[in-house]
Scaffold this motif. Sequence first.
Motif, PDB file in Angstrom:
ATOM      1  N   LYS A  45     -23.026   0.930 -41.871  1.00 37.51           N
ATOM      2  CA  LYS A  45     -23.121   2.344 -41.462  1.00 37.51           C
ATOM      3  C   LYS A  45     -24.475   2.635 -40.825  1.00 37.51           C
ATOM      4  O   LYS A  45     -24.573   3.381 -39.846  1.00 37.51           O
ATOM      5  N   LYS A  48     -24.586   1.064 -37.259  1.00 34.12           N
ATOM      6  CA  LYS A  48     -23.580   1.514 -36.303  1.00 34.12           C
ATOM      7  C   LYS A  48     -24.225   2.128 -35.055  1.00 34.12           C
ATOM      8  O   LYS A  48     -25.073   3.011 -35.150  1.00 34.12           O
ATOM      9  N   GLU A  76     -14.671  -2.032 -38.565  1.00 31.74           N
ATOM     10  CA  GLU A  76     -14.031  -0.923 -39.272  1.00 31.74           C
ATOM     11  C   GLU A  76     -14.568   0.427 -38.832  1.00 31.74           C
ATOM     12  O   GLU A  76     -13.857   1.440 -38.887  1.00 31.74           O
ATOM     13  N   GLY A  77     -15.811   0.458 -38.406  1.00 27.77           N
ATOM     14  CA  GLY A  77     -16.434   1.720 -38.015  1.00 27.77           C
ATOM     15  C   GLY A  77     -16.121   2.166 -36.610  1.00 27.77           C
ATOM     16  O   GLY A  77     -16.502   3.281 -36.206  1.00 27.77           O
ATOM     17  N   LEU A  78     -15.423   1.341 -35.850  1.00 27.80           N
ATOM     18  CA  LEU A  78     -15.084   1.718 -34.469  1.00 27.80           C
ATOM     19  C   LEU A  78     -14.005   2.796 -34.479  1.00 27.80           C
ATOM     20  O   LEU A  78     -13.129   2.804 -35.330  1.00 27.80           O
ATOM     21  N   THR A  79     -14.055   3.686 -33.506  1.00 26.88           N
ATOM     22  CA  THR A  79     -13.096   4.789 -33.448  1.00 26.88           C
ATOM     23  C   THR A  79     -12.089   4.646 -32.315  1.00 26.88           C
ATOM     24  O   THR A  79     -11.073   5.340 -32.299  1.00 26.88           O
ATOM     25  N   SER A  80     -12.353   3.755 -31.387  1.00 28.35           N
ATOM     26  CA  SER A  80     -11.428   3.515 -30.274  1.00 28.35           C
ATOM     27  C   SER A  80     -10.425   2.424 -30.664  1.00 28.35           C
ATOM     28  O   SER A  80     -10.827   1.322 -31.066  1.00 28.35           O
ATOM     29  N   THR A  84     -11.229  -1.574 -30.884  1.00 31.29           N
ATOM     30  CA  THR A  84     -11.024  -2.187 -32.200  1.00 31.29           C
ATOM     31  C   THR A  84     -10.165  -3.436 -32.096  1.00 31.29           C
ATOM     32  O   THR A  84     -10.516  -4.496 -32.642  1.00 31.29           O
ATOM     33  N   PRO A 106      -9.577  -1.604 -40.534  1.00 27.51           N
ATOM     34  CA  PRO A 106      -9.958  -0.490 -39.654  1.00 27.51           C
ATOM     35  C   PRO A 106      -8.977   0.684 -39.776  1.00 27.51           C
ATOM     36  O   PRO A 106      -7.776   0.529 -39.584  1.00 27.51           O
ATOM     37  N   LYS A 107      -9.490   1.851 -40.069  1.00 26.90           N
ATOM     38  CA  LYS A 107      -8.637   3.024 -40.271  1.00 26.90           C
ATOM     39  C   LYS A 107      -7.931   3.467 -39.006  1.00 26.90           C
ATOM     40  O   LYS A 107      -6.834   4.035 -39.048  1.00 26.90           O
ATOM     41  N   VAL A 108      -8.531   3.199 -37.855  1.00 27.92           N
ATOM     42  CA  VAL A 108      -7.942   3.663 -36.594  1.00 27.92           C
ATOM     43  C   VAL A 108      -6.576   3.021 -36.335  1.00 27.92           C
ATOM     44  O   VAL A 108      -5.731   3.601 -35.648  1.00 27.92           O
ATOM     45  N   ARG A 111      -3.223   4.945 -37.047  1.00 26.52           N
ATOM     46  CA  ARG A 111      -2.834   6.034 -36.140  1.00 26.52           C
ATOM     47  C   ARG A 111      -2.205   5.529 -34.850  1.00 26.52           C
ATOM     48  O   ARG A 111      -1.840   6.326 -33.982  1.00 26.52           O
TER      49      ARG A 111
END
Length: 224
Positions: A45, A48, A76-80, A84, A106-108, A111
Motif C-alpha cells: 500500500k 503503490k 491486487e491494488g490495481l484498479t484497471s 490487472t 485482485p478485487k477488480v 466486477r
Amino acid sequence: MTELQNLLFSMRDEDYRKFQCGLIPTVEPARVIGVRTPQLRALAKKLKGTDAADRLLRDLPHTYYEEDNLHAFLIEGLTSFEKTVAELDRFLPYINNWATCDSLSPKVLARHREELLPWIRCWMASEHPYAVRFGVELLMRHYLTDAFDRAYPREVAAIRLEHYYVRMMIAWYFATALAFQFEECVGYLEGDALSPWVRRKALQKAVESRRLSRAQKERLRQLR
C-alpha cells in the motif's frame, strides 16, 4: 542488494522464516527472508504508484519469495481490469509455490466476470502449473453461484497436468462446487471423469465440509 531488498531484510523474523519454509517446500529456503504477510501488504500500500513499485512489477524473476508476494499484492491494488490481467499474465509463469498463488486475489476481477473468462481459460491451458492453479481458483471463487455454467466443471475435469498443487486445486474446486451445485457436480465423483487421486481427495474434502448436508455427505461416503 537493492534498496527494497534491504528494507525487506530489516523486517525479517527468523522464527517466522523457519515456520514459513516448512509450508512452502517448492521454495528454496535461501529465497525466504521471513517477513510476515500483514507487513508485506502494508508495504504494498505504501509503495503503490511509486517508481519502486513500477520497477518491481517490471523486474522478473525476483530473487526472494517476499518480493514475489509483494509483487502479488501490488497487482491486487490495481484498479484497471485490463492492466490487472496483463500484469497477471506476465507474473503467473514466475510463481513457484501455492502460498503466493493463493494469496493473489485482485478485487477488480469480480466486477468483470464475462471479460475474465477467456483469461481463465488461457491460464488453465498453460504449461505453468501455478497459472493453471490460479485459473481454477478463479472459477471456484467467482463462478459457482449466479455465474455458474455446467461447462466450467467439465473444463476443470479435463485438466490433465500431473502436478501436485494443480491436482489439489482441482480436488478443492469439486469439493467446493458440491456445496453450491451439488446435483450438477456430483456426477464427476460418481464416474471416472477425474483421476482416482483427485476423486479421492475431493471426496475427502467434501465429506469434511460444513457446507454440505448430512444426506449429501452420506451419498458421497457411498462413493469411497
